[in-house]
Design a protein around this motif. Sequence first.
Motif, PDB file in Angstrom:
ATOM      1  N   ASP A  38       0.815  -1.215   0.000  1.00 24.38           N
ATOM      2  CA  ASP A  38       0.000   0.000   0.000  1.00 24.38           C
ATOM      3  C   ASP A  38       0.846   1.262   0.000  1.00 24.38           C
ATOM      4  OD1 ASP A  38      -2.278  -1.499  -0.036  1.00 24.38           O
ATOM      5  OD2 ASP A  38      -2.642  -1.398   2.131  1.00 24.38           O
ATOM      6  N   TYR A  39       1.968   1.257   0.723  1.00 24.87           N
ATOM      7  CA  TYR A  39       2.820   2.444   0.773  1.00 24.87           C
ATOM      8  C   TYR A  39       3.365   2.770  -0.610  1.00 24.87           C
ATOM      9  CZ  TYR A  39       6.789   5.453   1.843  1.00 24.87           C
ATOM     10  OH  TYR A  39       7.685   6.488   1.862  1.00 24.87           O
ATOM     11  N   THR A  40       3.845   1.760  -1.313  1.00 23.57           N
ATOM     12  CA  THR A  40       4.369   1.973  -2.664  1.00 23.57           C
ATOM     13  C   THR A  40       3.263   2.416  -3.608  1.00 23.57           C
ATOM     14  OG1 THR A  40       6.045   0.263  -2.271  1.00 23.57           O
ATOM     15  CG2 THR A  40       5.644   0.914  -4.557  1.00 23.57           C
ATOM     16  N   ASP A  50      -5.756   3.011  -0.885  1.00 24.63           N
ATOM     17  CA  ASP A  50      -4.685   3.475  -1.773  1.00 24.63           C
ATOM     18  C   ASP A  50      -4.817   2.876  -3.166  1.00 24.63           C
ATOM     19  OD1 ASP A  50      -3.347   5.082   0.126  1.00 24.63           O
ATOM     20  OD2 ASP A  50      -2.443   3.297   1.023  1.00 24.63           O
TER      21      ASP A  50
END
Length: 339
Positions: free
Chosen positions: A30-32, A161
Amino acid sequence: MRDEVIRRARGAVAALALAGLIVAPWVVDDYTTAILARTLALALVGVSVALLTGVAGMPTLGQTAPYAAGAYACAVVGSRISDVGVVQLAVAATAGAVLAALTVPLVVHARGVIVLMITLAIGELAVTVLGRWRSVTGGTDGLAGIAAVRPFWGLPVLANDQARYLYALVVVTVLVGAVLLLLRTRAGLLLRAGRDDETRLRASGHRVPLYLSGAHMAAGAIAGAAGSLLVVAQQYISPADFGFDTSALLLLGVVIGGTASVGGALVGAALVIAVRDWLFGVLPGHAPLVLGALFVATVYLLPTGTHRARGRWRLPSAPATQPDAPPARDQATVPELHR
């Protein structure tokens, strides 16, 4: 035959890249995915820079101004009027175009390095105003807690995201496709003609300042739309998102990708932003120095970028003019200003 093979190869590469972008949120975390969504927004601003710098021949460091105008307009509309994505996108694009229209008298009649200085001043002035207009922008603290958007009326909000990234990808794909189609029309041909030989175009009876004004406003609308995508991706904005470092990185990406190539500028801007985010983690405190060195090296080692458009991968020098002829606009791209 060779040109046809090259064209098909480029189409295949573009299709593969798009396919990779579509499947990316199911492959990475999710961060990427969130970083990729922000990168798409900045890459779209890079397209607006390429439209002005490579196609219209107006090098710019000020596209963060309409980018910021679109972002804050979207945030205000999202908080007070509507959470529908297409409404916010239209408002953001309009805000970017209006700001660009207000700066037309300053930019369109300037030439060469003067354009860079004027656009840089416009971008820095916009950041200063954002930092001081606390009642609307939240000042240097920014605007936080911006509500999630829904793409259209009746659809669910973009709650994660992955959904926000896919929304940004669809918008970027549509807008880039529209720009590419526009550049194939008579308007695109006229912009390139003015870039290559403004004196001749004026002598043919064309109103060059009008064409440049239209290009400037169109680029502002694109940057404003990108601001809307930044709001969707981050749900937070502050003046720090629109500073000089962002302008320089976008111009660096456009130079690497090729100023005369919209697709190359899109890829170049995305790569530079991705490298920046990676460097900040690997070299804390030293990433700006590395990126500055990369910018200088790119200007001297890749004066025309990595993309070579058939027959005009190098923008020609300004033609000689007679004393009584109107001055030829310095249409050299930013990497050629060192000559």
